[in-house]
Scaffold this motif. Structure first.
Motif, PDB file in Angstrom:
ATOM      1  N   ARG A 113       0.878  -1.201  -0.067  1.00  0.00           N
ATOM      2  CA  ARG A 113       0.075   0.034  -0.116  1.00  0.00           C
ATOM      3  C   ARG A 113       0.860   1.174  -0.041  1.00  0.00           C
ATOM      4  NH1 ARG A 113      -5.428   0.830  -1.608  1.00  0.00           N
ATOM      5  NH2 ARG A 113      -5.880   3.044  -1.024  1.00  0.00           N
ATOM      6  N   ILE A 114       1.073   1.954  -0.981  1.00  0.00           N
ATOM      7  CA  ILE A 114       1.694   2.991  -1.027  1.00  0.00           C
ATOM      8  C   ILE A 114       0.850   4.367  -1.695  1.00  0.00           C
ATOM      9  CG2 ILE A 114       3.884   4.151  -2.199  1.00  0.00           C
ATOM     10  CD1 ILE A 114       4.836   1.265  -2.789  1.00  0.00           C
ATOM     11  N   ALA A 115       0.932   5.406  -1.110  1.00  0.00           N
ATOM     12  CA  ALA A 115      -0.138   6.513  -1.388  1.00  0.00           C
ATOM     13  C   ALA A 115      -1.499   6.140  -1.250  1.00  0.00           C
ATOM     14  CB  ALA A 115       0.512   7.236  -2.670  1.00  0.00           C
ATOM     15  N   THR A 116      -2.131   6.352  -2.280  1.00  0.00           N
ATOM     16  CA  THR A 116      -3.551   5.654  -2.631  1.00  0.00           C
ATOM     17  C   THR A 116      -3.624   4.440  -3.053  1.00  0.00           C
ATOM     18  OG1 THR A 116      -4.021   7.174  -4.730  1.00  0.00           O
ATOM     19  CG2 THR A 116      -4.353   8.258  -2.541  1.00  0.00           C
ATOM     20  N   PHE A 117      -2.564   3.982  -3.633  1.00  0.00           N
ATOM     21  CA  PHE A 117      -2.520   2.707  -4.291  1.00  0.00           C
ATOM     22  C   PHE A 117      -2.376   1.290  -3.798  1.00  0.00           C
ATOM     23  CE2 PHE A 117      -1.668   6.021  -7.345  1.00  0.00           C
ATOM     24  CZ  PHE A 117      -2.615   6.012  -8.314  1.00  0.00           C
ATOM     25  N   ALA A 118      -2.950   0.274  -4.199  1.00  0.00           N
ATOM     26  CA  ALA A 118      -2.592  -1.005  -3.950  1.00  0.00           C
ATOM     27  C   ALA A 118      -1.586  -1.407  -5.163  1.00  0.00           C
ATOM     28  CB  ALA A 118      -3.590  -1.972  -4.084  1.00  0.00           C
ATOM     29  N   VAL A 119      -0.134  -1.642  -4.709  1.00  0.00           N
ATOM     30  CA  VAL A 119       0.780  -1.872  -5.719  1.00  0.00           C
ATOM     31  C   VAL A 119       1.379  -3.162  -5.571  1.00  0.00           C
ATOM     32  CG1 VAL A 119       3.281  -1.155  -6.514  1.00  0.00           C
ATOM     33  CG2 VAL A 119       1.532   0.581  -5.465  1.00  0.00           C
ATOM     34  N   ARG A 120       1.526  -3.995  -6.926  1.00  0.00           N
ATOM     35  CA  ARG A 120       2.066  -5.257  -6.714  1.00  0.00           C
ATOM     36  C   ARG A 120       3.320  -5.284  -7.925  1.00  0.00           C
ATOM     37  NH1 ARG A 120      -1.037 -10.448  -9.356  1.00  0.00           N
ATOM     38  NH2 ARG A 120       0.859 -12.045  -9.454  1.00  0.00           N
ATOM     39  N   ALA A 121       4.380  -5.713  -7.320  1.00  0.00           N
ATOM     40  CA  ALA A 121       5.565  -5.906  -8.022  1.00  0.00           C
ATOM     41  C   ALA A 121       5.455  -7.114  -8.728  1.00  0.00           C
ATOM     42  CB  ALA A 121       6.778  -5.622  -7.290  1.00  0.00           C
ATOM     43  N   PHE A 122       5.991  -7.304 -10.145  1.00  0.00           N
ATOM     44  CA  PHE A 122       6.066  -8.832 -10.711  1.00  0.00           C
ATOM     45  C   PHE A 122       7.196  -8.901 -11.544  1.00  0.00           C
ATOM     46  CE2 PHE A 122       3.721  -5.651 -13.392  1.00  0.00           C
ATOM     47  CZ  PHE A 122       4.174  -5.644 -14.404  1.00  0.00           C
ATOM     48  N   ARG A 123       7.497 -10.123 -11.710  1.00  0.00           N
ATOM     49  CA  ARG A 123       8.912 -10.408 -12.499  1.00  0.00           C
ATOM     50  C   ARG A 123       8.877  -9.872 -14.028  1.00  0.00           C
ATOM     51  NH1 ARG A 123       8.336 -14.608  -8.836  1.00  0.00           N
ATOM     52  NH2 ARG A 123       9.953 -14.572  -7.166  1.00  0.00           N
ATOM     53  N   ILE A 124       9.879  -9.412 -14.304  1.00  0.00           N
ATOM     54  CA  ILE A 124       9.918  -9.388 -15.872  1.00  0.00           C
ATOM     55  C   ILE A 124      11.434 -10.145 -16.240  1.00  0.00           C
ATOM     56  CG2 ILE A 124       8.536  -7.252 -16.215  1.00  0.00           C
ATOM     57  CD1 ILE A 124      11.357  -5.663 -16.010  1.00  0.00           C
ATOM     58  N   SER A 125      11.869 -10.058 -17.638  1.00  0.00           N
ATOM     59  CA  SER A 125      12.787 -10.649 -17.932  1.00  0.00           C
ATOM     60  C   SER A 125      13.740  -9.746 -18.660  1.00  0.00           C
ATOM     61  CB  SER A 125      12.569 -11.974 -18.854  1.00  0.00           C
ATOM     62  OG  SER A 125      13.331 -12.630 -19.100  1.00  0.00           O
ATOM     63  N   HIS A 126      14.776  -9.341 -17.906  1.00  0.00           N
ATOM     64  CA  HIS A 126      15.785  -8.547 -18.592  1.00  0.00           C
ATOM     65  C   HIS A 126      17.418  -9.017 -17.874  1.00  0.00           C
ATOM     66  CE1 HIS A 126      16.768  -5.034 -20.761  1.00  0.00           C
ATOM     67  NE2 HIS A 126      17.034  -4.145 -19.597  1.00  0.00           N
TER      68      HIS A 126
END
Length: 267
Positions: A113-126
């Motif tokens: 929970r950051i500011a007014t958002f529910a935030v989800r991090a997800f894996r990418i491929s780099h």
């Protein structure tokens, strides 16, 4: 209708190999995804976009490449705000992050929970330590997804950003332009590898997994200045959206000027 600074919205402040930064905001509070320009330039572009009264409460880092983190340290110190990064990214940035006010270690898959958002991090491929993209959801259920600098659309990424109202998706290169362009062979192979960058064609193909009736805007991100053209990226992604029956407009994130979207008026 709410003013742009109070509606939920997203401003793609800069996107490309010379610097990346995106401001996601709602009700006067915001989160910055990457800060790959100078802190001064990022703040100038925020003001240019008419969002200067947004209270930025955090910087979320996708990965450690300089075009995503060049201004993180100074902006974090100037605003006194935390930096969120995966453990691998934070380790790769140990010295640049040594004196920021707070470094919060995040894990792919967890919801914050950051500011007014529910935030989800997800894996990418780099080809970096532990890169992630981010999905945001506001209190009304409006959703924004950002997936850039990834060689493939991972299953985790597809699950996280399917069903968004606004989707920021990498469309880095046109395959024919890359092949016929000036880059050395090793760099061409790196760009089109599974740990490189999404092509226009791959971005278009990803819409089969990501598209939904609620998707209204697709923003093609991180276009190569040497291996792509805005018209090619837009045509490829728009054609795929049309073929799938999506009522989504395709925009191009720019290197030199903000592209702003008020999400709350789209549905």
């Amino acid at each position: 209708m709410e003013s742009p600074t109070h509606a939920t919205g997203v401003a793609f402040l800069a996107s490309g190999s010379r610097g990346n930064a995106t401001l996601v905001h709602s009700h006067g509070r915001g989160v910055l995804v990457d800060c790959g320009l100078s802190a001064r330039e990022v703040r100038r572009r925020i003001n240019e976009a008419g969002l200067g009264d947004i209270a930025i409460e955090a910087i979320l880092v996708t990965h450690e490449h300089s075009d995503h983190v060049a201004g993180v340290r100074v902006l974090s110190r100037t605003l006194g705000i935390p930096v969120y990064a995966t453990r691998g990214t934070a380790a790769a940035l140990r010295e640049p992050l040594a004196d920021v006010p707070d470094v919060a270690i995040i894990r792919a898959g967890e919801e914050l929970r950051i500011a007014t958002f529910a935030v989800r991090a997800f894996r990418i491929s780099h080809d970096v330590a532990e890169p992630v993209g981010y999905a945001f959801e506001d209190d009304c259920g409006l959703r924004i997804g950002i997936a850039t600098d990834t060689g493939v659309l991972t299953r985790e990424a597809a699950e996280a950003i399917a069903g968004c109202d606004v989707l920021g998706l990498e469309a880095n290169h046109d395959l024919a332009m890359l092949e016929g362009g000036p880059y050395p062979r090793f760099l061409k192979e790196r760009i089109r590898s599974d740990r490189g960058h999404l092509s226009n064609e791959c971005a278009a193909g990803a819409l089969e997994q990501l598209g939904s009736d609620r998707l209204r805007t697709i923003v093609a991100m991180h276009l190569s200045e040497h291996n792509n053209l805005p018209r090619l990226a837009k045509a490829s992604v728009q054609a795929a959206a049309n073929a799938l029956g999506l009522k989504a407009e395709v925009l191009i994130a720019r290197q030199v000027e903000p592209v702003c979207i008020a999400v709350s008026v789209l549905r």
